[in-house]
Design a protein around this motif. Structure first.
Motif, PDB file in Angstrom:
ATOM      1  N   VAL A 274      -5.141  13.623   8.765  1.00 50.52           N
ATOM      2  CA  VAL A 274      -4.486  13.437   7.463  1.00 50.52           C
ATOM      3  C   VAL A 274      -4.665  14.673   6.572  1.00 50.52           C
ATOM      4  O   VAL A 274      -3.840  14.939   5.688  1.00 50.52           O
ATOM      5  CB  VAL A 274      -5.036  12.170   6.773  1.00 50.52           C
ATOM      6  N   GLY A 275      -5.768  15.407   6.790  1.00 54.57           N
ATOM      7  CA  GLY A 275      -6.007  16.628   5.999  1.00 54.57           C
ATOM      8  C   GLY A 275      -6.820  16.382   4.753  1.00 54.57           C
ATOM      9  O   GLY A 275      -6.640  17.089   3.744  1.00 54.57           O
ATOM     10  N   ILE A 276      -7.690  15.388   4.763  1.00 55.66           N
ATOM     11  CA  ILE A 276      -8.588  15.105   3.647  1.00 55.66           C
ATOM     12  C   ILE A 276      -9.995  14.939   4.191  1.00 55.66           C
ATOM     13  O   ILE A 276     -10.212  14.861   5.406  1.00 55.66           O
ATOM     14  CB  ILE A 276      -8.150  13.843   2.862  1.00 55.66           C
ATOM     15  N   SER A 277     -10.967  14.816   3.297  1.00 55.65           N
ATOM     16  CA  SER A 277     -12.352  14.706   3.734  1.00 55.65           C
ATOM     17  C   SER A 277     -12.640  13.303   4.276  1.00 55.65           C
ATOM     18  O   SER A 277     -11.910  12.347   3.993  1.00 55.65           O
ATOM     19  CB  SER A 277     -13.304  15.019   2.573  1.00 55.65           C
TER      20      SER A 277
ATOM     21  N   LEU B 134       0.843  -1.193   0.000  1.00 54.67           N
ATOM     22  CA  LEU B 134       0.000   0.000   0.000  1.00 54.67           C
ATOM     23  C   LEU B 134       0.880   1.246   0.000  1.00 54.67           C
ATOM     24  O   LEU B 134       2.038   1.208   0.429  1.00 54.67           O
ATOM     25  CB  LEU B 134      -0.898   0.003   1.235  1.00 54.67           C
ATOM     26  N   ASP B 135       0.313   2.362  -0.463  1.00 55.04           N
ATOM     27  CA  ASP B 135       1.096   3.597  -0.395  1.00 55.04           C
ATOM     28  C   ASP B 135       1.107   4.127   1.027  1.00 55.04           C
ATOM     29  O   ASP B 135       0.364   3.671   1.899  1.00 55.04           O
ATOM     30  CB  ASP B 135       0.575   4.643  -1.385  1.00 55.04           C
ATOM     31  N   GLU B 136       1.941   5.128   1.277  1.00 54.19           N
ATOM     32  CA  GLU B 136       2.159   5.621   2.643  1.00 54.19           C
ATOM     33  C   GLU B 136       0.880   6.146   3.270  1.00 54.19           C
ATOM     34  O   GLU B 136       0.621   5.911   4.464  1.00 54.19           O
ATOM     35  CB  GLU B 136       3.229   6.713   2.619  1.00 54.19           C
ATOM     36  N   ARG B 137       0.051   6.879   2.487  1.00 50.71           N
ATOM     37  CA  ARG B 137      -1.178   7.448   3.050  1.00 50.71           C
ATOM     38  C   ARG B 137      -2.167   6.366   3.437  1.00 50.71           C
ATOM     39  O   ARG B 137      -2.820   6.448   4.476  1.00 50.71           O
ATOM     40  CB  ARG B 137      -1.813   8.423   2.055  1.00 50.71           C
ATOM     41  N   GLU B 138      -2.279   5.325   2.615  1.00 54.40           N
ATOM     42  CA  GLU B 138      -3.202   4.228   2.937  1.00 54.40           C
ATOM     43  C   GLU B 138      -2.747   3.490   4.198  1.00 54.40           C
ATOM     44  O   GLU B 138      -3.567   3.119   5.042  1.00 54.40           O
ATOM     45  CB  GLU B 138      -3.279   3.253   1.753  1.00 54.40           C
ATOM     46  N   ARG B 139      -1.434   3.290   4.322  1.00 51.47           N
ATOM     47  CA  ARG B 139      -0.922   2.619   5.522  1.00 51.47           C
ATOM     48  C   ARG B 139      -1.193   3.456   6.775  1.00 51.47           C
ATOM     49  O   ARG B 139      -1.536   2.916   7.831  1.00 51.47           O
ATOM     50  CB  ARG B 139       0.581   2.343   5.389  1.00 51.47           C
ATOM     51  N   LYS B 140      -1.051   4.776   6.638  1.00 49.94           N
ATOM     52  CA  LYS B 140      -1.295   5.659   7.780  1.00 49.94           C
ATOM     53  C   LYS B 140      -2.755   5.633   8.189  1.00 49.94           C
ATOM     54  O   LYS B 140      -3.084   5.595   9.387  1.00 49.94           O
ATOM     55  CB  LYS B 140      -0.870   7.087   7.438  1.00 49.94           C
ATOM     56  N   ILE B 141      -3.647   5.628   7.198  1.00 45.26           N
ATOM     57  CA  ILE B 141      -5.084   5.587   7.492  1.00 45.26           C
ATOM     58  C   ILE B 141      -5.447   4.298   8.222  1.00 45.26           C
ATOM     59  O   ILE B 141      -6.184   4.318   9.215  1.00 45.26           O
ATOM     60  CB  ILE B 141      -5.910   5.737   6.192  1.00 45.26           C
TER      61      ILE B 141
ATOM     62  N   THR C 136     -11.814   7.377  14.758  1.00 42.81           N
ATOM     63  CA  THR C 136     -12.945   7.404  13.820  1.00 42.81           C
ATOM     64  C   THR C 136     -12.486   8.000  12.492  1.00 42.81           C
ATOM     65  O   THR C 136     -11.407   8.610  12.396  1.00 42.81           O
ATOM     66  CB  THR C 136     -14.089   8.253  14.383  1.00 42.81           C
ATOM     67  N   GLN C 137     -13.334   7.844  11.459  1.00 43.69           N
ATOM     68  CA  GLN C 137     -12.983   8.417  10.156  1.00 43.69           C
ATOM     69  C   GLN C 137     -12.909   9.937  10.212  1.00 43.69           C
ATOM     70  O   GLN C 137     -12.104  10.548   9.509  1.00 43.69           O
ATOM     71  CB  GLN C 137     -14.004   7.963   9.106  1.00 43.69           C
ATOM     72  N   MET C 138     -13.744  10.556  11.063  1.00 45.71           N
ATOM     73  CA  MET C 138     -13.698  12.006  11.216  1.00 45.71           C
ATOM     74  C   MET C 138     -12.354  12.435  11.819  1.00 45.71           C
ATOM     75  O   MET C 138     -11.738  13.405  11.376  1.00 45.71           O
ATOM     76  CB  MET C 138     -14.849  12.476  12.109  1.00 45.71           C
ATOM     77  N   GLU C 139     -11.890  11.713  12.828  1.00 46.99           N
ATOM     78  CA  GLU C 139     -10.611  12.033  13.460  1.00 46.99           C
ATOM     79  C   GLU C 139      -9.459  11.813  12.488  1.00 46.99           C
ATOM     80  O   GLU C 139      -8.487  12.584  12.463  1.00 46.99           O
ATOM     81  CB  GLU C 139     -10.412  11.179  14.720  1.00 46.99           C
ATOM     82  N   VAL C 140      -9.548  10.751  11.680  1.00 51.16           N
ATOM     83  CA  VAL C 140      -8.505  10.469  10.703  1.00 51.16           C
ATOM     84  C   VAL C 140      -8.459  11.551   9.627  1.00 51.16           C
ATOM     85  O   VAL C 140      -7.385  12.005   9.217  1.00 51.16           O
ATOM     86  CB  VAL C 140      -8.720   9.084  10.065  1.00 51.16           C
ATOM     87  N   SER C 141      -9.640  11.984   9.184  1.00 46.59           N
ATOM     88  CA  SER C 141      -9.695  13.028   8.137  1.00 46.59           C
ATOM     89  C   SER C 141      -9.062  14.321   8.617  1.00 46.59           C
ATOM     90  O   SER C 141      -8.378  15.011   7.845  1.00 46.59           O
ATOM     91  CB  SER C 141     -11.138  13.267   7.702  1.00 46.59           C
ATOM     92  N   ALA C 142      -9.284  14.643   9.887  1.00 45.30           N
ATOM     93  CA  ALA C 142      -8.702  15.869  10.436  1.00 45.30           C
ATOM     94  C   ALA C 142      -7.191  15.755  10.544  1.00 45.30           C
ATOM     95  O   ALA C 142      -6.463  16.734  10.315  1.00 45.30           O
ATOM     96  CB  ALA C 142      -9.307  16.151  11.819  1.00 45.30           C
TER      97      ALA C 142
END
Length: 256
Positions: free
Chosen positions: A234-237, A209-216, A226-232
């Motif tokens: 990582v800086g994406i929706s 996986l790419d780095e962003r996917e691994r971080k997520i 939560t996905q909301m906490e992850v979005s905040a």
């Protein structure tokens, strides 16, 4: 030992078997100092030694050595048996023979214990043999501790030190088919070949996986965010987090 006739020069196929009444009469004569009766009693109970050493086979020990050590236990049993008690000689003799063999195996074991524990073990064993001689039964741990004025824990440690190691391949059950060994009963059901192979495969799939996917995935499944906490973080929706998470999991499943 099957098929072996000569043990320490003794023809096991021609060993005499004494009846209970004969043994008792010989024991009485031994108490009177009859050494011939003692020799006859030893010879007449060698089959008892053979039956005991069969329990210690398959441990890499020489059969002749075990037989000789068992004979020492037999002699001790003859010399210490109390004919006044209503107990069969074999009932008293077997624990004495077993104890002598265990002592031999312990002293010759590749696993060593400290000198203090070994000395305590000898004292416990002597007290145990004396108790058996006087009462014709094995003492409890508490009874030994009381006799030696020791803590119960020290007696237990000493008794554990006298237990010889058991091979993982020693058979414990066989019904004529496959034999069940010690290893089959103590195997680790969690850390099996299948589990660590799956772990390796999972790690390899995550590395693809790419780095962003691994971080997520790390934030979602290792840190429990939560996905909301992850979005905040990582800086994406949130929608992007959901899509990337789903794609990453599908890729891992495909690789596995």
């Amino acid at each position: 030992m099957q098929g072996k006739v000569e043990i320490c020069g003794v023809n096991t196929a021609k060993l005499k078997v004494l009846k209970s009444e004969e043994s008792l009469e010989l024991l009485r004569r031994v108490r009177e100092g009859d050494m011939a009766a003692r020799e006859e009693l030893i010879s007449g109970n060698l089959r008892l030694v053979l039956s005991v050493i069969q329990k210690f086979m398959g441990r890499g020990e020489n059969v002749d050595d075990l037989f000789q050590v068992g004979c020492i236990g037999l002699i001790k049993a003859i010399d210490n048996f109390n004919i006044e008690l209503d107990v069969r000689f074999s009932t008293y003799g077997v624990p004495m023979i077993v104890g002598e063999i265990r002592r031999y195996l312990r002293d010759n074991s590749a696993i060593r214990v400290s000198r203090s524990v070994r000395d305590t073990a000898y004292r416990v064993l002597q007290a145990k043999e004396k108790y058996i001689s006087e009462h014709q039964r094995e003492p409890t741990v508490d009874e030994i501790a009381k006799l030696l004025e020791m803590r119960r824990e020290d007696v237990v440690m000493a008794l554990d030190a006298m237990v010889e190691p058991v091979s993982l391949f020693e058979p414990v059950y066989s019904d004529g088919g496959d034999t069940v060994c010690v290893m089959d009963q103590v195997k680790d059901k969690k850390n099996t070949d299948e589990s660590w192979l799956e772990q390796i495969a999972l790690e390899d799939a995550i590395k693809k996986l790419d780095e962003r996917e691994r971080k997520i995935l790390a934030l979602r499944f290792f840190q429990g965010k939560t996905q909301m906490e992850v979005s905040a973080e990582v800086g994406i929706s949130q929608a992007q987090v959901s899509r990337l998470e789903k794609n990453a999991l599908n890729q891992i499943r495909k690789d596995l």
